[in-house]
Design an enzyme around this catalytic site. Sequence first.
Site, PDB file in Angstrom:
ATOM      1  N   PHE A 220       0.745  -0.629   9.050  1.00 48.36           N
ATOM      2  CA  PHE A 220       0.113  -1.160   7.833  1.00 48.36           C
ATOM      3  C   PHE A 220       1.237  -1.683   6.918  1.00 48.36           C
ATOM      4  O   PHE A 220       1.402  -1.259   5.790  1.00 48.36           O
ATOM      5  CB  PHE A 220      -0.715  -0.093   7.094  1.00 48.36           C
ATOM      6  CG  PHE A 220      -1.762   0.574   7.939  1.00 48.36           C
ATOM      7  CD1 PHE A 220      -3.009  -0.022   8.129  1.00 48.36           C
ATOM      8  CD2 PHE A 220      -1.506   1.794   8.555  1.00 48.36           C
ATOM      9  CE1 PHE A 220      -3.986   0.598   8.906  1.00 48.36           C
ATOM     10  CE2 PHE A 220      -2.476   2.421   9.337  1.00 48.36           C
ATOM     11  CZ  PHE A 220      -3.709   1.829   9.518  1.00 48.36           C
ATOM     12  N   ASP A 241       0.455  -5.063  11.186  1.00 45.29           N
ATOM     13  CA  ASP A 241      -0.617  -5.260  10.205  1.00 45.29           C
ATOM     14  C   ASP A 241      -1.686  -6.128  10.856  1.00 45.29           C
ATOM     15  O   ASP A 241      -1.394  -6.901  11.771  1.00 45.29           O
ATOM     16  CB  ASP A 241      -0.085  -5.935   8.934  1.00 45.29           C
ATOM     17  CG  ASP A 241      -0.953  -5.655   7.714  1.00 45.29           C
ATOM     18  OD1 ASP A 241      -0.571  -4.815   6.884  1.00 45.29           O
ATOM     19  OD2 ASP A 241      -2.041  -6.271   7.613  1.00 45.29           O
ATOM     20  N   SER A 242      -2.938  -5.998  10.366  1.00 45.95           N
ATOM     21  CA  SER A 242      -4.002  -6.818  10.942  1.00 45.95           C
ATOM     22  C   SER A 242      -4.106  -8.167  10.234  1.00 45.95           C
ATOM     23  O   SER A 242      -4.861  -9.029  10.664  1.00 45.95           O
ATOM     24  CB  SER A 242      -5.342  -6.081  10.845  1.00 45.95           C
ATOM     25  OG  SER A 242      -5.603  -5.769   9.501  1.00 45.95           O
ATOM     26  N   ASN A 267      -4.859  -4.458  15.185  1.00 52.50           N
ATOM     27  CA  ASN A 267      -5.562  -3.345  14.564  1.00 52.50           C
ATOM     28  C   ASN A 267      -4.722  -2.091  14.831  1.00 52.50           C
ATOM     29  O   ASN A 267      -4.453  -1.759  15.984  1.00 52.50           O
ATOM     30  CB  ASN A 267      -6.952  -3.220  15.182  1.00 52.50           C
ATOM     31  CG  ASN A 267      -7.714  -2.048  14.593  1.00 52.50           C
ATOM     32  OD1 ASN A 267      -7.171  -0.957  14.353  1.00 52.50           O
ATOM     33  ND2 ASN A 267      -8.986  -2.277  14.358  1.00 52.50           N
ATOM     34  N   ALA A 268      -4.319  -1.441  13.764  1.00 57.25           N
ATOM     35  CA  ALA A 268      -3.374  -0.321  13.906  1.00 57.25           C
ATOM     36  C   ALA A 268      -3.937   0.798  14.773  1.00 57.25           C
ATOM     37  O   ALA A 268      -3.200   1.413  15.550  1.00 57.25           O
ATOM     38  CB  ALA A 268      -3.024   0.219  12.524  1.00 57.25           C
ATOM     39  N   ASP A 288       0.961   3.791   6.262  1.00 57.98           N
ATOM     40  CA  ASP A 288       0.524   3.534   4.878  1.00 57.98           C
ATOM     41  C   ASP A 288      -0.777   2.737   4.886  1.00 57.98           C
ATOM     42  O   ASP A 288      -0.817   1.570   4.495  1.00 57.98           O
ATOM     43  CB  ASP A 288       1.627   2.773   4.116  1.00 57.98           C
ATOM     44  CG  ASP A 288       1.257   2.550   2.656  1.00 57.98           C
ATOM     45  OD1 ASP A 288       0.405   3.296   2.131  1.00 57.98           O
ATOM     46  OD2 ASP A 288       1.830   1.625   2.031  1.00 57.98           O
ATOM     47  N   CYS A 328      -3.567   6.579  -0.170  1.00 63.85           N
ATOM     48  CA  CYS A 328      -3.761   6.106  -1.550  1.00 63.85           C
ATOM     49  C   CYS A 328      -5.205   6.304  -1.992  1.00 63.85           C
ATOM     50  O   CYS A 328      -5.634   5.736  -2.988  1.00 63.85           O
ATOM     51  CB  CYS A 328      -3.338   4.645  -1.688  1.00 63.85           C
ATOM     52  SG  CYS A 328      -4.210   3.557  -0.575  1.00 63.85           S
TER      53      CYS A 328
HETATM   54  N1  SAH Z   1       2.804  -0.495   3.317  1.00 70.75           N
HETATM   55  C1  SAH Z   1       2.436  -1.661   2.517  1.00 70.75           C
HETATM   56  C2  SAH Z   1       1.049  -1.565   1.916  1.00 70.75           C
HETATM   57  C3  SAH Z   1      -0.058  -1.380   2.900  1.00 70.75           C
HETATM   58  S1  SAH Z   1      -1.619  -1.826   2.272  1.00 70.75           S
HETATM   59  C4  SAH Z   1       3.465  -1.853   1.415  1.00 70.75           C
HETATM   60  O1  SAH Z   1       4.199  -0.924   1.105  1.00 70.75           O
HETATM   61  O2  SAH Z   1       3.494  -2.947   0.844  1.00 70.75           O
HETATM   62  C5  SAH Z   1      -2.598  -1.715   3.680  1.00 70.75           C
HETATM   63  C6  SAH Z   1      -2.377  -2.812   4.698  1.00 70.75           C
HETATM   64  O3  SAH Z   1      -3.155  -2.445   5.834  1.00 70.75           O
HETATM   65  C7  SAH Z   1      -2.816  -4.204   4.325  1.00 70.75           C
HETATM   66  O4  SAH Z   1      -1.743  -5.077   4.480  1.00 70.75           O
HETATM   67  C8  SAH Z   1      -3.940  -4.544   5.301  1.00 70.75           C
HETATM   68  O5  SAH Z   1      -3.878  -5.889   5.760  1.00 70.75           O
HETATM   69  C9  SAH Z   1      -3.650  -3.625   6.447  1.00 70.75           C
HETATM   70  N2  SAH Z   1      -4.782  -3.184   7.274  1.00 70.75           N
HETATM   71  C10 SAH Z   1      -6.013  -2.807   6.891  1.00 70.75           C
HETATM   72  N3  SAH Z   1      -6.724  -2.377   7.952  1.00 70.75           N
HETATM   73  C11 SAH Z   1      -5.915  -2.469   9.028  1.00 70.75           C
HETATM   74  C12 SAH Z   1      -6.050  -2.147  10.407  1.00 70.75           C
HETATM   75  N4  SAH Z   1      -7.182  -1.634  10.874  1.00 70.75           N
HETATM   76  N5  SAH Z   1      -5.000  -2.338  11.220  1.00 70.75           N
HETATM   77  C13 SAH Z   1      -3.840  -2.852  10.758  1.00 70.75           C
HETATM   78  N6  SAH Z   1      -3.661  -3.172   9.462  1.00 70.75           N
HETATM   79  C14 SAH Z   1      -4.672  -2.980   8.608  1.00 70.75           C
END
Ligand code: SAH
Length: 384
Positions: A220, A241-242, A267-268, A288, A328
């Site tokens: 993420f 990231d997705s 997708n994570a 995160d 968060c």
């Molecule tokens: N770590 C980042 C903030 C993450 S916010 C920082 O410090 O700036 C959450 C992120 O998760 C977003 O960028 C969103 O695009 C991504 N996201 C949401 N669902 C997801 C998924 N299922 N798989 C991968 N990424 C995802």
Amino acid sequence: MKVSRRGADRLKGGHVWVYRSDIVSADGVAPGALISVADDREKPLGTALYSSASQIAIRMISKDAVRDLDDLLRKRIQEAIAYRERVVRDTDAYRIVFSEADFLPGLIVDRYNDLLSLQVLTQAMDTEAVRQVIVSALSDRLAPAAIAERVDPRVRELEQLPARSSGLLQGEKKSTVFSMNGVRFHHEAFEGQKTGAFLDQRENYMAAAQYARGEALDVFCYHGGFALHLAQHCSKVTGVDSSRPALEVADRNATLNGREIEWIEANAFDLLRDYASSGQQYDTIVLDPPAFAKSKSNLETALRGYKELNLRALKMLRPGGILVTCSCSYHVSSADFLEVVTQASRDMHRNLRIVENRTQAKDHPILLAVPETAYLKCLVLSVS
Ligand code: SAH
């Protein structure tokens, strides 16, 4: 405006909200009005801003009578800026006003180097008069090149405010480069999530970098906040990231800092499952995710989500590895989060040591009597 005994007790306890069910009568009070608050025996409790739409009917702005709102807003903004001058280090990007935590309920202001980005969340902060005071107080004190307003249409709808688009309130500049802890980032005033970056993680980036080593995975990763910090100490960094637009910015940020980072659009949950079952190993993993629990009602599902991610990460960490795991979601308490991570460690038969038990950066202050201001959890764990 009179509030019930329960509402009054809440305020006397230092909270700043009164729910609609604790308002005795709000007849004829205009949306966004500045109101004097009293208990059921007419004892004055201070001054608040009223919302006719939100379940949070009043948000206190002072314990005293307020004769001049403009004056108070200017003073509050100056205090918020002065607080950051005392607690913020090594960055030109940080939150300047954090709503209730700065006694400016409904207002968020973030600084990205020479640009300010502002969000209005309540009726009271949305009036033309209040906007003018805010913009002039910020410009007088900080002289930014521009001030942008980021609109969240859903917030405006819930607060029964007329639709409005994002736009510049002052100046013309829409993009800049900011830096934190010596790492540089591109900023576009009207792109990305929130006001552009997750500034609340700034101090956690540093903490993570301090212990990170070897091969690292930032799950993420958004614009690469953790990944770029980890790259200072790790031999190889991969960000996941997705969102393709987020990864495009992450890649530009890597170039800006002269780093080579591998970005994977996926997708994570799927990627972690595949990697974990194929025996992929790392020395450092950051998790995160976005807020899984948007309300109390989906807490259970959220906890399952956090557990699954942490299980997979623990499966992939080499002995002596570092796990940086965050949540968060306000509705997931620190205790809930610790419990979930503990369960994951038991299931995976790994021993975890807490290296650091962290929260949001100091420019997102936590007001002790207002638990809603504390939302970010970040654990740095040593895994054996
Ligand atoms: N770590 C980042 C903030 C993450 S916010 C920082 O410090 O700036 C959450 C992120 O998760 C977003 O960028 C969103 O695009 C991504 N996201 C949401 N669902 C997801 C998924 N299922 N798989 C991968 N990424 C995802």
